[in-house]
Design a protein around this motif. Sequence first.
Motif, PDB file in Angstrom:
ATOM      1  N   ILE A 248       0.815  -1.193   0.024  1.00  0.00           N
ATOM      2  CA  ILE A 248       0.383  -0.127   0.073  1.00  0.00           C
ATOM      3  C   ILE A 248       0.980   1.183   0.083  1.00  0.00           C
ATOM      4  N   LEU A 249       0.709   1.718  -1.021  1.00  0.00           N
ATOM      5  CA  LEU A 249       1.756   3.242  -1.071  1.00  0.00           C
ATOM      6  C   LEU A 249       0.744   4.399  -0.635  1.00  0.00           C
ATOM      7  N   PHE A 250       1.113   5.278  -0.204  1.00  0.00           N
ATOM      8  CA  PHE A 250       0.669   6.907  -0.212  1.00  0.00           C
ATOM      9  C   PHE A 250       2.066   7.805  -0.116  1.00  0.00           C
ATOM     10  N   GLU A 251       0.881   8.895  -0.441  1.00  0.00           N
ATOM     11  CA  GLU A 251       1.690  10.222  -0.482  1.00  0.00           C
ATOM     12  C   GLU A 251       2.695  10.770   0.408  1.00  0.00           C
ATOM     13  N   THR A 252       1.694  10.861   1.295  1.00  0.00           N
ATOM     14  CA  THR A 252       2.557  11.106   2.707  1.00  0.00           C
ATOM     15  C   THR A 252       2.917  10.845   3.640  1.00  0.00           C
ATOM     16  N   ILE A 253       3.379  10.859   4.301  1.00  0.00           N
ATOM     17  CA  ILE A 253       3.426   9.353   5.694  1.00  0.00           C
ATOM     18  C   ILE A 253       1.668  10.012   6.862  1.00  0.00           C
ATOM     19  N   GLU A 254       2.013  11.498   6.414  1.00  0.00           N
ATOM     20  CA  GLU A 254       0.147  12.263   7.125  1.00  0.00           C
ATOM     21  C   GLU A 254      -1.246  11.246   6.564  1.00  0.00           C
ATOM     22  N   ASP A 255      -0.365  10.766   5.342  1.00  0.00           N
ATOM     23  CA  ASP A 255      -1.933  10.089   4.999  1.00  0.00           C
ATOM     24  C   ASP A 255      -1.986   8.574   5.333  1.00  0.00           C
ATOM     25  N   ALA A 256      -0.513   8.394   5.452  1.00  0.00           N
ATOM     26  CA  ALA A 256      -0.320   6.659   6.509  1.00  0.00           C
ATOM     27  C   ALA A 256      -1.118   6.728   7.914  1.00  0.00           C
ATOM     28  N   VAL A 257      -0.460   7.498   8.374  1.00  0.00           N
ATOM     29  CA  VAL A 257      -1.142   7.607   9.575  1.00  0.00           C
ATOM     30  C   VAL A 257      -2.431   7.833   9.681  1.00  0.00           C
ATOM     31  N   LYS A 258      -3.057   8.691   8.889  1.00  0.00           N
ATOM     32  CA  LYS A 258      -4.546   8.805   9.327  1.00  0.00           C
ATOM     33  C   LYS A 258      -5.085   7.468   8.703  1.00  0.00           C
ATOM     34  N   ALA A 259      -4.669   6.961   8.005  1.00  0.00           N
ATOM     35  CA  ALA A 259      -5.229   5.752   7.430  1.00  0.00           C
ATOM     36  C   ALA A 259      -5.288   4.890   8.125  1.00  0.00           C
ATOM     37  N   VAL A 260      -4.367   4.052   8.850  1.00  0.00           N
ATOM     38  CA  VAL A 260      -3.947   3.601  10.097  1.00  0.00           C
ATOM     39  C   VAL A 260      -5.031   3.737  11.516  1.00  0.00           C
ATOM     40  N   PHE A 261      -5.688   5.467  12.141  1.00  0.00           N
ATOM     41  CA  PHE A 261      -6.180   5.696  12.906  1.00  0.00           C
ATOM     42  C   PHE A 261      -7.594   5.639  12.038  1.00  0.00           C
ATOM     43  N   ASP A 262      -8.215   5.727  11.206  1.00  0.00           N
ATOM     44  CA  ASP A 262      -9.651   5.700  10.463  1.00  0.00           C
ATOM     45  C   ASP A 262      -9.444   4.353  10.740  1.00  0.00           C
ATOM     46  N   GLU A 263      -8.510   3.400  10.437  1.00  0.00           N
ATOM     47  CA  GLU A 263      -9.246   2.051  10.497  1.00  0.00           C
ATOM     48  C   GLU A 263      -8.831   1.528  12.012  1.00  0.00           C
ATOM     49  N   THR A 264      -8.529   1.848  12.793  1.00  0.00           N
ATOM     50  CA  THR A 264      -8.693   1.724  14.055  1.00  0.00           C
ATOM     51  C   THR A 264     -10.368   2.250  14.710  1.00  0.00           C
ATOM     52  N   GLU A 265     -10.487   3.720  14.072  1.00  0.00           N
ATOM     53  CA  GLU A 265     -11.702   3.578  14.719  1.00  0.00           C
ATOM     54  C   GLU A 265     -12.550   2.889  14.717  1.00  0.00           C
ATOM     55  N   ASP A 266     -12.300   2.245  13.695  1.00  0.00           N
ATOM     56  CA  ASP A 266     -13.571   1.392  12.964  1.00  0.00           C
ATOM     57  C   ASP A 266     -14.167   0.273  14.262  1.00  0.00           C
TER      58      ASP A 266
END
Length: 61
Positions: free
Chosen positions: A43-61
């Motif tokens: 999985i590729l992300f444009e920025t580190i912030e996008d990657a961190v956001k994806a992790v936190f979005d996944e864990t909030e569900d």
Amino acid sequence: MLTKLPEKKLKAVKKYVERLLEKEKKRKAFEKRVLKAEKEPGILFETIEDAVKAVFDETED
């Protein structure tokens, strides 16, 4: 050779061998998981912030 050992030593050897077998079983399972994960596309992300956001979005569900 093992038959000449006292009972206490035989039990210690048996316990040690069982521990080694269990460690090998866990190592093989880990290796299998790693090889399976390596086959999956990354999985590729444009920025580190996008990657961190994806992790936190996944864990909030």
